[in-house]
Write a protein that holds these residues in place. Structure first.
Motif, PDB file in Angstrom:
ATOM      1  N   MET A 193       0.828  -1.211   0.000  1.00  0.00           N
ATOM      2  CA  MET A 193       0.000   0.000   0.000  1.00  0.00           C
ATOM      3  C   MET A 193       0.863   1.262   0.000  1.00  0.00           C
ATOM      4  O   MET A 193       0.576   2.226  -0.717  1.00  0.00           O
ATOM      5  N   ILE A 194       1.926   1.248   0.799  1.00  0.00           N
ATOM      6  CA  ILE A 194       2.824   2.409   0.830  1.00  0.00           C
ATOM      7  C   ILE A 194       3.518   2.561  -0.518  1.00  0.00           C
ATOM      8  O   ILE A 194       3.683   3.673  -1.030  1.00  0.00           O
ATOM      9  N   ILE A 197       1.341   4.271  -2.907  1.00  0.00           N
ATOM     10  CA  ILE A 197       1.289   5.728  -2.704  1.00  0.00           C
ATOM     11  C   ILE A 197       2.420   6.403  -3.484  1.00  0.00           C
ATOM     12  O   ILE A 197       2.215   7.412  -4.182  1.00  0.00           O
ATOM     13  N   PHE A 199       1.652   6.361  -7.090  1.00  0.00           N
ATOM     14  CA  PHE A 199       0.665   7.404  -7.405  1.00  0.00           C
ATOM     15  C   PHE A 199       1.341   8.776  -7.499  1.00  0.00           C
ATOM     16  O   PHE A 199       1.035   9.565  -8.406  1.00  0.00           O
ATOM     17  N   VAL A 200       2.247   9.060  -6.577  1.00  0.00           N
ATOM     18  CA  VAL A 200       2.965  10.334  -6.594  1.00  0.00           C
ATOM     19  C   VAL A 200       3.795  10.453  -7.873  1.00  0.00           C
ATOM     20  O   VAL A 200       3.843  11.523  -8.507  1.00  0.00           O
ATOM     21  N   THR A 225       1.482  11.054 -10.800  1.00  0.00           N
ATOM     22  CA  THR A 225       0.954  12.416 -10.702  1.00  0.00           C
ATOM     23  C   THR A 225       1.974  13.434 -11.212  1.00  0.00           C
ATOM     24  O   THR A 225       1.635  14.362 -11.957  1.00  0.00           O
ATOM     25  N   GLN A 268      11.763   2.754   1.215  1.00  0.00           N
ATOM     26  CA  GLN A 268      10.849   3.827   1.622  1.00  0.00           C
ATOM     27  C   GLN A 268      11.486   4.716   2.688  1.00  0.00           C
ATOM     28  O   GLN A 268      11.281   5.931   2.698  1.00  0.00           O
TER      29      GLN A 268
END
Length: 218
Positions: free
Chosen positions: A72-73, A76, A79-80, A83, A152
Motif C-alpha cells: 500500500m505504501i 502511494i 501514485f505520486v 501524478t 521507503q
C-alpha cells in the motif's frame, strides 16, 4: 568514502552473498526433508528450525497483513510518481529518486517471478486453504518487508528529513514494521530458515542498489 561508494560496495557484497546462498541451497547438505520428500539444501539446520518453529497461523496472518501495508505504501509512491508525470508532462521532469524507486520495484517484481518459476525449495508446511506445494526460496514476504520498507525509509529522508517531528516517527514505524514482519514470517513456520536469510540478502541488495541510484550524482 562517498555515499555512492558505500552503497556501491554494499550492493556488490549483498549481491554476491545472495548468489552464494542460492547456489549453496542447491548443493550443500541437500536431503528430502520437505513435503512429499522434496529436496532442501542446508537440510540439517533447516530441519532443526522447522522442529523449533511449527506452523503458527497467527504469525502467518500478521506477516501477510504487514506485506499488504508495504504494498500500500509502495502504491502511494507510485501514485505520486504518476501524478508528477502527468503534471510535468515529461518523464525527465519527474524526481529522479521516484523514478529510481519505481525501477527498484520493477526489479523486485522480476525477482519474485523468476523464483516463483524456479522452485529451489518448497514450503515446509501447507497453510490452511492451500492445496499445492509452493516455492519458498527466497521468502517473498521477507524480501518484500525489507526491500520496500528499506527503500521507503531512504526516499522519505529526502522529502521530510528537515521535519524531524515527522521524519523520525515515520522511520521508526517503518523499521518496526520491517522487524515485526521478519520475526512473524520466521516464526510462522511456512519457510525454511535459509529462505528467510535469502529474502533478507536479496532485499538488502535492492536497498543498496537504490542507495547507489539516489547518490549517483552526489
Amino acid at each position: 568514502m562517498s555515499k555512492f561508494r558505500f552503497w556501491y560496495f554494499s550492493t556488490l557484497i549483498f549481491f554476491i552473498l545472495s548468489i552464494l546462498i542460492t547456489i549453496a541451497s542447491l548443493y550443500v547438505n541437500v536431503a528430502p526433508i520437505g513435503l512429499e520428500n522434496t529436496n532442501v539444501g542446508f537440510s540439517s539446520i533447516n530441519e532443526l528450525f522447522k522442529n523449533m518453529l511449527p506452523y503458527n497461523s497467527t504469525a502467518y496472518t500478521i506477516s501477510t497483513i504487514i506485506g499488504y501495508i508495504a504494498i500500500m505504501i509502495a502504491a502511494i509512491f507510485f501514485f505520486v510518481t504518476v501524478t508528477q508525470l502527468i503534471k510535468r508532462r515529461s518523464i525527465k521532469k519527474v524526481d529522479n529518486d521516484l523514478l529510481a524507486l519505481m525501477f527498484v520495484y520493477a526489479i523486485s517484481v522480476a525477482i519474485y517471478i523468476v523464483f516463483n518459476k524456479t522452485a529451489i525449495n518448497y514450503r515446509p508446511v501447507m497453510p490452511a486453504g492451500e492445496t499445492e506445494l509452493e516455492p519458498s526460496f527466497p521468502s517473498s514476504h521477507t524480501f518484500l518487508f525489507v526491500s520496500y520498507f528499506g527503500t521507503q525509509i531512504l526516499i522519505i529522508r529526502k522529502y521530510i528529513f528537515d521535519k524531524p517531528k515527522i521524519y523520525k516517527p515515520c522511520t521508526i514505524i517503518l523499521l518496526i514494521l520491517m522487524v515485526v514482519g521478519i520475526i512473524t514470517r520466521t516464526i510462522s513456520g511456512v519457510h525454511w530458515i535459509t529462505d528467510i536469510i535469502a529474502g533478507i540478502l536479496y532485499a538488502m541488495t535492492l536497498i543498496s542498489f537504490y542507495g547507489c541510484c539516489i547518490n549517483l550524482k552526489r
